[in-house]
Design an enzyme around this catalytic site. Sequence first.
Site, PDB file in Angstrom:
ATOM      1  N   PHE A  22      -8.653   3.548  -2.193  1.00 12.96           N
ATOM      2  CA  PHE A  22      -8.619   2.145  -2.610  1.00 12.96           C
ATOM      3  C   PHE A  22      -7.846   1.340  -1.578  1.00 12.96           C
ATOM      4  O   PHE A  22      -6.680   1.621  -1.311  1.00 12.96           O
ATOM      5  CB  PHE A  22      -7.955   1.985  -3.986  1.00 12.96           C
ATOM      6  CG  PHE A  22      -7.880   0.550  -4.434  1.00 12.96           C
ATOM      7  CD1 PHE A  22      -8.967  -0.057  -5.067  1.00 12.96           C
ATOM      8  CD2 PHE A  22      -6.739  -0.211  -4.209  1.00 12.96           C
ATOM      9  CE1 PHE A  22      -8.905  -1.393  -5.460  1.00 12.96           C
ATOM     10  CE2 PHE A  22      -6.674  -1.541  -4.598  1.00 12.96           C
ATOM     11  CZ  PHE A  22      -7.760  -2.128  -5.232  1.00 12.96           C
ATOM     12  N   ASP A  60      -2.352   3.592   4.638  1.00 14.52           N
ATOM     13  CA  ASP A  60      -2.193   2.533   3.644  1.00 14.52           C
ATOM     14  C   ASP A  60      -1.061   2.953   2.722  1.00 14.52           C
ATOM     15  O   ASP A  60      -1.238   3.817   1.858  1.00 14.52           O
ATOM     16  CB  ASP A  60      -3.522   2.356   2.885  1.00 14.52           C
ATOM     17  CG  ASP A  60      -3.438   1.314   1.778  1.00 14.52           C
ATOM     18  OD1 ASP A  60      -2.319   0.971   1.370  1.00 14.52           O
ATOM     19  OD2 ASP A  60      -4.505   0.869   1.315  1.00 14.52           O
ATOM     20  N   LYS A  71       2.653  -4.487  -2.280  1.00  8.42           N
ATOM     21  CA  LYS A  71       3.287  -4.188  -3.574  1.00  8.42           C
ATOM     22  C   LYS A  71       4.827  -4.207  -3.564  1.00  8.42           C
ATOM     23  O   LYS A  71       5.420  -5.269  -3.669  1.00  8.42           O
ATOM     24  CB  LYS A  71       2.749  -2.850  -4.099  1.00  8.42           C
ATOM     25  CG  LYS A  71       1.250  -2.926  -4.420  1.00  8.42           C
ATOM     26  CD  LYS A  71       0.813  -1.899  -5.428  1.00  8.42           C
ATOM     27  CE  LYS A  71      -0.547  -2.252  -6.009  1.00  8.42           C
ATOM     28  NZ  LYS A  71      -1.690  -1.872  -5.180  1.00  8.42           N
TER      29      LYS A  71
END
Length: 389
Positions: A131, A216, A245
């Site tokens: 993702f 990532d 995040k």
Amino acid sequence: MTAISPAVMDIVSRPPIVFVQGKGAWLTDSQGHTYLDFIQGWAVNTLGHSPRPILDALASQAERLINCSPAFYNDRMIRLSEVLAHHSGLHQVFLANSGAEANEGAIKLARKWGAKHRGGTFEIVTMDHGFHGRTLATMSASGKPQWEALFEPKVSGFVKVPLNDIEAVAAAMTDRTAAVMLEAIQGEAGVFGATDGYLRDLRALTRDRGVLLILDEIQTGIGRTGRMFGFQHAGVTPDIMTLAKGLGGGVPLAALVAQQDACCFDYGDQGGTFCGNPLMAAVGCAVLEQVSEPGFLDRVVRAGRVLTDRLLTLSAKHGCGEVRGRGLLLALDLGRPVAAKVAASALERGLLVNAPRPDSLRFMPALNVTGAEIDRMAEILDSALATGI
Ligand SMILES: *Cc1c(COP(=O)(O)O)cnc(C)c1O
């Protein structure tokens, strides 16, 4: 569910709750009900809801300078970039506003590098079930089966392989390959980690073939796994890393971080109106100051062990499966497709947990979660499991 407001675009089935306040591990809704939050904005609120260091950083920076255009330096942009370079061992930082934007930047940088230094290579090998975000390119880079037929045509140039299969990566590489891109732990897929050995093999393979390794770390970075970055468990350094995040502790802040040799954007290739604004960068500085305090990451490791213990006890009691993950990014395999039902039952009992896949719950509390909060979570989850399974 029926929408609470027709003006809010209906993009996800939201429960009929309106949150109005948060403090630490707790949220309050408009009816005055309180909820223990083990989602924390999707592993975003590193220090919990409305922590003092972020309130202070926002207030004092808002007084000094909010935005002066990304075409000028500002002191907070410089400070945050230097701190990230220092902690990661990488060299240059481009600040952005969301994970998808940082990953778009990583993809662009890899393509630019391939064009400049590798005779026009552009393909990026990515992982099944990965993702990387919701823009067209990052959806194309992702390996979510449900997205395969969406928003066609996709951005081309991504080749997918199964996670933790080094032979598959080697076989997928061609003379068009510019990079390999993956998450340290696949969070949205349900918390499935790249093994340390696999990351070391990938580092060796990408070096050997002369292509870039892009990690990532949007969900795993900034202390979430018990180290500042997930790759540190494996003792490897990527060429490019993306963060978002936890970096902003709740505010929109992301970073594209790269080693010197990979940095090859020409003027005009990359930018963004809000990128590097001092207000958000000041918050990033405040978050990093807390997470790099001596003892902070040790406490994350200890809290992760306590949470793992509690989940294993519940698993044994209710006949569930394994506990996956690292630090405070954990999943409980329920052994059957009841995760949405259990999460809904937990919500009714005042606990927020996420069901990333039909058979698993994901736990991503604030990194400063207390033992008492973990125990309270386990009590509520125990009763939710008793009825939900
Ligand atoms: C959340 C996430 C993204 C996307 O970040 P946004 O800020 O939602 O765009 C990308 N990669 C990973 C691993 C993520 O967890």
